[in-house]
Design a protein around this motif. Sequence first.
Motif, PDB file in Angstrom:
ATOM      1  N   SER A  74       1.079  -1.131  -0.009  1.00  0.00           N
ATOM      2  CA  SER A  74      -0.211  -0.074  -0.129  1.00  0.00           C
ATOM      3  C   SER A  74       1.001   1.657   0.164  1.00  0.00           C
ATOM      4  CB  SER A  74      -0.800  -0.019   0.929  1.00  0.00           C
ATOM      5  OG  SER A  74       0.156   0.392   2.485  1.00  0.00           O
ATOM      6  N   GLN A  75       0.766   2.486  -0.603  1.00  0.00           N
ATOM      7  CA  GLN A  75       1.570   3.519  -0.781  1.00  0.00           C
ATOM      8  C   GLN A  75       1.172   4.890   0.097  1.00  0.00           C
ATOM      9  OE1 GLN A  75      -0.584   5.208  -4.296  1.00  0.00           O
ATOM     10  NE2 GLN A  75       1.123   4.809  -5.572  1.00  0.00           N
ATOM     11  N   LYS A  76       2.638   4.149   0.697  1.00  0.00           N
ATOM     12  CA  LYS A  76       2.838   5.189   1.632  1.00  0.00           C
ATOM     13  C   LYS A  76       2.974   7.066   1.396  1.00  0.00           C
ATOM     14  CE  LYS A  76       2.284   2.005   4.804  1.00  0.00           C
ATOM     15  NZ  LYS A  76       0.592   1.685   5.539  1.00  0.00           N
ATOM     16  N   ASN A  77       3.165   8.002   2.671  1.00  0.00           N
ATOM     17  CA  ASN A  77       3.775   9.091   2.359  1.00  0.00           C
ATOM     18  C   ASN A  77       5.288   9.767   2.736  1.00  0.00           C
ATOM     19  OD1 ASN A  77       1.247   9.542   1.022  1.00  0.00           O
ATOM     20  ND2 ASN A  77       0.755  10.738   2.318  1.00  0.00           N
ATOM     21  N   VAL A  78       6.389   9.117   1.821  1.00  0.00           N
ATOM     22  CA  VAL A  78       7.444   9.018   2.817  1.00  0.00           C
ATOM     23  C   VAL A  78       7.733  11.073   2.328  1.00  0.00           C
ATOM     24  CG1 VAL A  78       9.715   8.618   1.714  1.00  0.00           C
ATOM     25  CG2 VAL A  78       7.337   6.737   2.240  1.00  0.00           C
ATOM     26  N   LEU A  79       7.873  11.416   3.116  1.00  0.00           N
ATOM     27  CA  LEU A  79       8.591  12.191   2.956  1.00  0.00           C
ATOM     28  C   LEU A  79      10.183  12.264   3.181  1.00  0.00           C
ATOM     29  CD1 LEU A  79       8.463  16.038   3.632  1.00  0.00           C
ATOM     30  CD2 LEU A  79       9.245  15.786   6.287  1.00  0.00           C
ATOM     31  N   VAL A  80      10.528  13.693   2.212  1.00  0.00           N
ATOM     32  CA  VAL A  80      12.158  13.346   2.015  1.00  0.00           C
ATOM     33  C   VAL A  80      12.642  14.764   1.751  1.00  0.00           C
ATOM     34  CG1 VAL A  80      14.261  13.052  -0.022  1.00  0.00           C
ATOM     35  CG2 VAL A  80      12.014  11.555  -0.151  1.00  0.00           C
ATOM     36  N   ILE A  81      13.263  15.252   3.273  1.00  0.00           N
ATOM     37  CA  ILE A  81      13.759  16.241   3.361  1.00  0.00           C
ATOM     38  C   ILE A  81      15.482  16.320   2.670  1.00  0.00           C
ATOM     39  CG2 ILE A  81      14.529  18.020   5.466  1.00  0.00           C
ATOM     40  CD1 ILE A  81      12.133  16.186   6.750  1.00  0.00           C
ATOM     41  N   MET A  82      15.885  16.609   1.484  1.00  0.00           N
ATOM     42  CA  MET A  82      16.961  16.958   1.337  1.00  0.00           C
ATOM     43  C   MET A  82      18.239  17.786   1.290  1.00  0.00           C
ATOM     44  SD  MET A  82      15.232  16.414  -3.532  1.00  0.00           S
ATOM     45  CE  MET A  82      14.064  15.419  -3.560  1.00  0.00           C
ATOM     46  N   ALA A  83      19.338  18.137   1.350  1.00  0.00           N
ATOM     47  CA  ALA A  83      20.468  18.295   1.598  1.00  0.00           C
ATOM     48  C   ALA A  83      20.310  19.373   0.638  1.00  0.00           C
ATOM     49  CB  ALA A  83      21.421  17.767   1.959  1.00  0.00           C
ATOM     50  N   GLY A  84      21.087  20.435   0.763  1.00  0.00           N
ATOM     51  CA  GLY A  84      21.931  21.466  -0.474  1.00  0.00           C
ATOM     52  C   GLY A  84      22.989  21.809  -0.844  1.00  0.00           C
ATOM     53  N   ASN A  85      24.186  20.693  -0.316  1.00  0.00           N
ATOM     54  CA  ASN A  85      25.163  21.211  -0.046  1.00  0.00           C
ATOM     55  C   ASN A  85      25.754  21.187  -1.438  1.00  0.00           C
ATOM     56  OD1 ASN A  85      24.247  18.222   0.242  1.00  0.00           O
ATOM     57  ND2 ASN A  85      26.264  17.790   1.205  1.00  0.00           N
ATOM     58  N   ILE A  86      25.447  19.867  -2.185  1.00  0.00           N
ATOM     59  CA  ILE A  86      25.937  19.847  -3.459  1.00  0.00           C
ATOM     60  C   ILE A  86      24.984  19.545  -5.165  1.00  0.00           C
ATOM     61  CG2 ILE A  86      28.222  18.144  -2.808  1.00  0.00           C
ATOM     62  CD1 ILE A  86      27.307  15.671  -3.882  1.00  0.00           C
ATOM     63  N   PRO A  87      24.635  20.394  -6.302  1.00  0.00           N
ATOM     64  CA  PRO A  87      23.635  19.801  -6.809  1.00  0.00           C
ATOM     65  C   PRO A  87      22.950  18.613  -6.908  1.00  0.00           C
ATOM     66  CG  PRO A  87      25.667  21.134  -8.143  1.00  0.00           C
ATOM     67  CD  PRO A  87      26.151  20.245  -6.398  1.00  0.00           C
ATOM     68  N   MET A  88      21.817  18.333  -6.899  1.00  0.00           N
ATOM     69  CA  MET A  88      20.625  17.173  -7.140  1.00  0.00           C
ATOM     70  C   MET A  88      21.602  16.621  -5.710  1.00  0.00           C
ATOM     71  SD  MET A  88      20.193  17.586 -10.878  1.00  0.00           S
ATOM     72  CE  MET A  88      19.274  15.889 -11.307  1.00  0.00           C
ATOM     73  N   VAL A  89      21.930  16.548  -4.883  1.00  0.00           N
ATOM     74  CA  VAL A  89      22.399  15.922  -3.585  1.00  0.00           C
ATOM     75  C   VAL A  89      21.237  14.541  -2.965  1.00  0.00           C
ATOM     76  CG1 VAL A  89      21.712  16.311  -1.693  1.00  0.00           C
ATOM     77  CG2 VAL A  89      23.891  15.044  -1.610  1.00  0.00           C
ATOM     78  N   GLY A  90      19.731  15.649  -3.119  1.00  0.00           N
ATOM     79  CA  GLY A  90      18.653  14.295  -2.568  1.00  0.00           C
ATOM     80  C   GLY A  90      18.076  13.403  -4.019  1.00  0.00           C
ATOM     81  N   PHE A  91      18.630  13.622  -5.371  1.00  0.00           N
ATOM     82  CA  PHE A  91      17.856  13.045  -6.083  1.00  0.00           C
ATOM     83  C   PHE A  91      17.795  11.426  -5.723  1.00  0.00           C
ATOM     84  CE2 PHE A  91      18.278  10.706 -10.092  1.00  0.00           C
ATOM     85  CZ  PHE A  91      16.906  11.102 -10.978  1.00  0.00           C
ATOM     86  N   PHE A  92      18.784  10.681  -5.332  1.00  0.00           N
ATOM     87  CA  PHE A  92      18.808   9.584  -5.194  1.00  0.00           C
ATOM     88  C   PHE A  92      17.770   8.923  -4.630  1.00  0.00           C
ATOM     89  CE2 PHE A  92      20.569   5.696  -3.213  1.00  0.00           C
ATOM     90  CZ  PHE A  92      19.795   4.929  -3.860  1.00  0.00           C
ATOM     91  N   ASP A  93      16.978   9.464  -3.629  1.00  0.00           N
ATOM     92  CA  ASP A  93      16.199   9.214  -2.476  1.00  0.00           C
ATOM     93  C   ASP A  93      14.568   9.512  -2.993  1.00  0.00           C
ATOM     94  OD1 ASP A  93      18.172   9.096   0.175  1.00  0.00           O
ATOM     95  OD2 ASP A  93      18.191  10.977   0.890  1.00  0.00           O
ATOM     96  N   MET A  94      14.518  10.386  -3.406  1.00  0.00           N
ATOM     97  CA  MET A  94      13.482  10.266  -4.489  1.00  0.00           C
ATOM     98  C   MET A  94      13.367   9.295  -5.412  1.00  0.00           C
ATOM     99  SD  MET A  94      12.244  13.602  -7.204  1.00  0.00           S
ATOM    100  CE  MET A  94      13.188  12.762  -8.642  1.00  0.00           C
ATOM    101  N   LEU A  95      14.416   8.458  -6.462  1.00  0.00           N
ATOM    102  CA  LEU A  95      14.402   7.753  -6.878  1.00  0.00           C
ATOM    103  C   LEU A  95      14.018   6.862  -6.274  1.00  0.00           C
ATOM    104  CD1 LEU A  95      15.195   6.113  -9.616  1.00  0.00           C
ATOM    105  CD2 LEU A  95      17.457   6.341  -8.779  1.00  0.00           C
ATOM    106  N   CYS A  96      14.650   5.805  -4.954  1.00  0.00           N
ATOM    107  CA  CYS A  96      14.293   4.915  -4.111  1.00  0.00           C
ATOM    108  C   CYS A  96      12.086   5.100  -3.976  1.00  0.00           C
ATOM    109  CB  CYS A  96      14.937   4.928  -2.833  1.00  0.00           C
ATOM    110  SG  CYS A  96      16.836   4.297  -3.787  1.00  0.00           S
TER     111      CYS A  96
END
Length: 332
Positions: A74-96
Motif C-alpha cells: 500500500s502506498q505510503k507518504n514518504v517525506l524526503v528532506i533534501m540537503a543542498g550542499n552539492i547539486p541534486m544531492v537529494g535525487f537518489f532518495d527521490m528515485l528510491c
Amino acid sequence: MKYIEEFVILGQQLPEFLEKNDPVLTSVINKAIGDNPWFTKESIRESIQNICKKMLSREKLYEWAKMYDYPELSQKNVLVIMAGNIPMVGFFDMLCVLASGHNCIVKLSSKDYRLMDFTIDQLQKINPAIPISSFSNNLHIDSVIATGSSNTNRYFKYMYGNIKHIFRKSRYSIAVITGKETPEQIGMLQKDILSYYGMGCRNVCCILIPEDYDINKLNHATAIPEHHKYRSRLKLHKSILKMNKTDFYDFGSYTLTPYSDGEPGNLPDIKYMRYNHMDEVNKFIDKNRENIQCIVSDIKLTRDTVNYGTAQEPELLDYPDGIDLIDFLSKL
C-alpha cells in the motif's frame, strides 16, 4: 519496482538538454548558481552527468530492480528532506521512494531547489501520474528520509522521531594509500578531494599513508580552482597556519596537516595520518565507522571502498550511510 522506464527516459533527456544548451535548463542553472554561490556551471553539469551515467541507464536500473523481491505494498507518504550542499544531492532518495511504489513528498533545500524542481517537472511531463508532491504541514507523513547536519538532526528527531525514519548527519570520506598507487591514481585522488569544493560527504578529507611513504608523492600538480569564495578561504586558511606557526604541506589548492582525534576538517585543510600496519587502518575505520561515508583505495577494505576518482560518482547500490533504502522502504 515502478517507474523504471520513466527514469530511463529522464536519463536520456537531461544530457541532451545539456548538450543542446536548452534555454530553460540554462536559465535554471544560472539561477541555481545565484542561490548557492558554491555551485558552478561545471559542477552542476558534472552532477547531472554522473546521475544519468551511474544511475539512470536502462541496464543499471533493471539490474538494480532484479536484486529485490519487491512485494506490492500500500502506498505510503514518504517525506524526503533534501540537503543542498552539492547539486541534486537529494535525487537518489527521490528515485528510491518512487521506484518502491510510495508517494514522494519532497521538502527541497533553499540552496538547491531550482535544479530539483526542474527535474521533478521533467519527470511529471514524462508521466503525470508519478506521485511527487511538495511538502505542506497539512499532509499526513508515514515515514521520513532526512539529510542534514548534526545540528539539524536534533530538529528531525523532535519533529519526526516517532515515525519510521532515516536521519542522516554529517559524514566524511577517507583515502587509504598503500604505496603501490600509480601517478594516474594519485591524480584521480585530487578529484575525490576537490570536486564540489569539498562540500560533499563523499569528498576525501583525510588520507592514511604508510609510515615510510614520501608524502610529496601526493602533491600532484592541480591548478587552484577558479572560484572566488574558495580562493578567499584558501588564502585565509594558509595565513592562519603561518601565523600560528603550524607545520603543513602546501599542495597549492589545499594543505595537508596531521590528523588528531576527532572529525577531520574540510577543504582546504586535508588531514593525513601515518600507519605502520593495516591493523592500524582497520582500527581507525572501526573507531570512526559511524562517521565515514566511503573509502577510496586500491584495496578492498569495506563494502564502501571505491576506486580512485569515483568517490563523487555513486552507483545505485552505494546507499548513503550503508543503509539499503529499498529494503527500508519495503518494510513500511
